[in-house]
Design a protein around this motif. Structure first.
Motif, PDB file in Angstrom:
ATOM      1  N   HIS A   1       0.918  -0.983   0.163  1.00 50.73           N
ATOM      2  CA  HIS A   1       0.097  -0.277   0.213  1.00 50.73           C
ATOM      3  C   HIS A   1       0.383   1.267   0.275  1.00 50.73           C
ATOM      4  CE1 HIS A   1      -3.853  -2.269   0.469  1.00 50.73           C
ATOM      5  NE2 HIS A   1      -3.142  -3.455   1.549  1.00 50.73           N
ATOM      6  N   ASN A   2       2.099   1.007   0.581  1.00 49.66           N
ATOM      7  CA  ASN A   2       2.942   2.197   0.186  1.00 49.66           C
ATOM      8  C   ASN A   2       3.382   2.126  -0.310  1.00 49.66           C
ATOM      9  OD1 ASN A   2       2.532   3.878   2.677  1.00 49.66           O
ATOM     10  ND2 ASN A   2       3.280   2.159   3.497  1.00 49.66           N
ATOM     11  N   LEU A   3       4.099   1.526  -1.990  1.00 45.80           N
ATOM     12  CA  LEU A   3       4.472   1.688  -2.801  1.00 45.80           C
ATOM     13  C   LEU A   3       3.307   2.857  -4.345  1.00 45.80           C
ATOM     14  CD1 LEU A   3       6.214  -1.500  -3.684  1.00 45.80           C
ATOM     15  CD2 LEU A   3       6.789  -0.028  -2.677  1.00 45.80           C
ATOM     16  N   ILE A   4       2.928   3.737  -4.254  1.00 44.97           N
ATOM     17  CA  ILE A   4       2.712   4.685  -5.336  1.00 44.97           C
ATOM     18  C   ILE A   4       2.680   4.517  -6.138  1.00 44.97           C
ATOM     19  CG2 ILE A   4       2.097   7.278  -4.439  1.00 44.97           C
ATOM     20  CD1 ILE A   4       1.633   5.650  -1.849  1.00 44.97           C
ATOM     21  N   GLY A   5       1.997   4.273  -7.169  1.00 46.74           N
ATOM     22  CA  GLY A   5       1.762   4.639  -8.540  1.00 46.74           C
ATOM     23  C   GLY A   5       0.211   3.650  -8.731  1.00 46.74           C
ATOM     24  N   LYS A   6      -0.641   4.949  -9.459  1.00 45.09           N
ATOM     25  CA  LYS A   6      -1.745   4.606 -10.040  1.00 45.09           C
ATOM     26  C   LYS A   6      -1.082   3.967 -11.708  1.00 45.09           C
ATOM     27  CE  LYS A   6      -3.432   8.760 -11.539  1.00 45.09           C
ATOM     28  NZ  LYS A   6      -4.594   9.762 -10.782  1.00 45.09           N
ATOM     29  N   SER A   7      -0.213   4.502 -11.940  1.00 45.30           N
ATOM     30  CA  SER A   7      -0.201   4.357 -13.853  1.00 45.30           C
ATOM     31  C   SER A   7       0.492   3.416 -14.353  1.00 45.30           C
ATOM     32  CB  SER A   7       1.674   5.247 -14.138  1.00 45.30           C
ATOM     33  OG  SER A   7       2.832   4.286 -12.863  1.00 45.30           O
ATOM     34  N   LYS A   8       0.061   3.006 -15.841  1.00 44.07           N
ATOM     35  CA  LYS A   8       0.281   1.183 -15.436  1.00 44.07           C
ATOM     36  C   LYS A   8       1.331   1.182 -15.413  1.00 44.07           C
ATOM     37  CE  LYS A   8      -0.937  -1.511 -19.817  1.00 44.07           C
ATOM     38  NZ  LYS A   8       0.709  -2.259 -19.583  1.00 44.07           N
ATOM     39  N   ALA A   9       2.962   1.840 -15.683  1.00 47.92           N
ATOM     40  CA  ALA A   9       3.434   0.994 -15.933  1.00 47.92           C
ATOM     41  C   ALA A   9       3.853   0.569 -14.249  1.00 47.92           C
ATOM     42  CB  ALA A   9       5.005   2.544 -16.089  1.00 47.92           C
ATOM     43  N   MET A  10       3.354   1.562 -13.122  1.00 51.73           N
ATOM     44  CA  MET A  10       3.687   0.841 -11.619  1.00 51.73           C
ATOM     45  C   MET A  10       2.880  -0.535 -12.036  1.00 51.73           C
ATOM     46  SD  MET A  10       6.630   2.298 -11.023  1.00 51.73           S
ATOM     47  CE  MET A  10       6.380   1.980  -8.961  1.00 51.73           C
TER      48      MET A  10
END
Length: 464
Positions: free
Chosen positions: A140-149
């Protein structure tokens, strides 16, 4: 202040014990039966249970077993008369911290209680520390909503429970260490050590000793035996950062460890088995290093079991907004004056979306940390940003063509289009070179060219 639960079917006895312990600074709760004690434990934070052995219904042994089932670390001291010493020994075998014979000396009781609660205090502190660490490195603390992430997160979730070696590639500041921690703390090895080594931080001779340990007298200054990081990580995870910097000699030694799962200390001759999960990271392309003869091909394939490439920040511009919010929240407790910071000004946001971010997420975090501390207002302004960042940004930004009232998504699309055109011009319209300048793959660039319809009407130059 620690809380002691006193359990005895003789009410007067619980009151006397409570008075003794309260005089020593403890808080006390009392119960006159095992079931009553369990009810109190379900509703209260207790640091020690002091219970009589012999009680009607649920006796001390039964209560002990129920307590240990709920919290194996919670200390229980048994009170017993001389005739039930054998039962007290049985209680010790079932997990009681200690037992004390009635009638007992108050000083002895206080001594036992003090030692038990001190031990439990350490246990609770360790629990809190581990909980904080695991929370920090949860998915949950890995931030990223982009497709790459999202693609990266999907791989992490699949590989975290496995034993497979992971190779993390990506530019400096993209979060490789954070991913390594997430892999470890979401694996079956999370209760074992996570040991990290930066392979570029030490000379070859020192790094060899650091990794494999050494025997006494192995070299000048080796006055005693020392375990290396492989041994210290036994049962857990070893994270080798900047692995592309390993010397040829250490590459050979690492390859042997991965093949045979044994090490030898410097100056030693006995093989030592090690059970580690290896995570390696590099900001270089190891495949390119292999092609240039700088890295062993056989070691590369041993490391490249599960490759994870972390995208640069300029490849995931849509993640800037959630990252900014995360970092504002993270550093808000360092702000001692002024109102709480709640966000960034629109001009700051545009600046962030146009900037190239050579330092990636780490650079963004540093910028936000400084701005949160320095801003006098709730909203971070351009003037709150570090001067060197503003200077660097102004030297590379091209904000022309963005209307003042443009929406965020229009702005992002225009920024992306302008960056692609700029890269194509700089690369003389050779798409492979332009993709390298943008830090993306050629297929990704082709998709974006089609998205922005750049060559539909008139092709500006030969594309390859």
């Amino acid at each position: 202040m620690e809380t002691i639960l006193i359990v005895d079917d003789e009410k007067n006895y619980t009151l006397i014990l409570a008075a003794v312990l309260e005089d020593e600074g403890f808080e006390t709760l009392t119960a006159n039966s095992g079931p009553e004690a369990l009810d109190i434990l379900s509703d209260s934070d207790v640091d020690l249970v002091l219970t009589d052995m012999k009680m009607p219904g649920m006796d001390g042994i039964d209560l002990l077993e129920r307590v240990k089932k709920e919290d194996a670390d919670l200390p229980v001291i048994m009170m017993t008369a001389h005739g039930t010493v054998e039962k007290a020994v049985e209680a010790m075998q079932k997990g009681a911290y200690n037992y004390i014979l009635k009638p007992f000396d108050n000083e002895q009781l206080v001594l036992y209680v003090g030692k038990a609660v001190s031990m439990y205090r350490v246990v609770k502190e360790n629990r809190q520390l581990r909980s904080a660490v695991e929370s920090r490195y949860s998915f949950h603390n890995l931030i990223g909503k982009s497709k790459a992430m999202q693609d990266v997160f999907q791989i992490i979730r699949k590989v975290a429970p496995a034993m497979a070696t992971v190779l993390l590639e990506g530019a400096s500041g993209t979060g490789k260490e954070l991913v390594a921690n997430a892999l470890h703390f979401n694996s079956p090895r999370k209760d074992k050590p996570l040991v990290a080594v930066n392979c570029s931080a030490l000379a070859e001779s020192l790094l060899e000793s650091e990794l494999f340990g050494h025997e006494k007298g192995a070299f000048t200054g080796a006055v005693s035996r020392k375990k290396g990081r492989f041994e210290l990580a036994d049962g857990g995870t070893l994270f080798l950062d900047e692995i592309g910097e390993l010397s040829p000699g250490l590459q050979v030694k690492l390859l042997r460890v991965l093949q045979e799962r044994v090490i030898e200390r410097v100056g030693g001759v006995n093989p030592i088995p090690v059970n580690i999960r290896l995570i390696a990271a590099t900001n270089k392309s190891l495949k390119a290093e292999v092609a240039e003869g700088n890295f062993r091909e056989d070691l590369f394939y041993r490391l490249n079991v599960v490759p994870i490439t972390l995208p640069s920040l300029r490849e995931r511009l849509e993640d800037i907004r959630p990252l900014v919010g995360h970092f504002i929240s993270k550093y808000s407790d360092q702000r001692y004056t002024g109102p709480p910071v709640t966000g960034i000004d629109r001009d700051v946001e545009r600046l962030f979306y146009e900037y190239d971010w050579p330092g990636n997420v780490r650079e963004l975090e540093n910028v936000i940390e400084r701005a949160v501390v320095m801003s006098p207002e709730e909203i971070i302004q351009v003037s709150d940003l570090p001067k060197d960042f503003i200077d660097n940004a102004h030297s590379t930004l091209h904000m022309d063509g963005i209307p003042v009232d443009a929406s965020l998504y229009d702005t992002l699309a225009l920024v992306e289009k302008n960056m692609i055109i700029r890269a194509l011009k700089k690369a003389n319209y050779v798409q492979a070179h332009a993709a390298d300048l943008l830090g993306i793959g050629k297929s990704g660039l082709n998709q974006k060219i089609k998205k922005h319809k750049l060559f539909e009407k008139k092709k500006p130059g030969p594309a390859q």
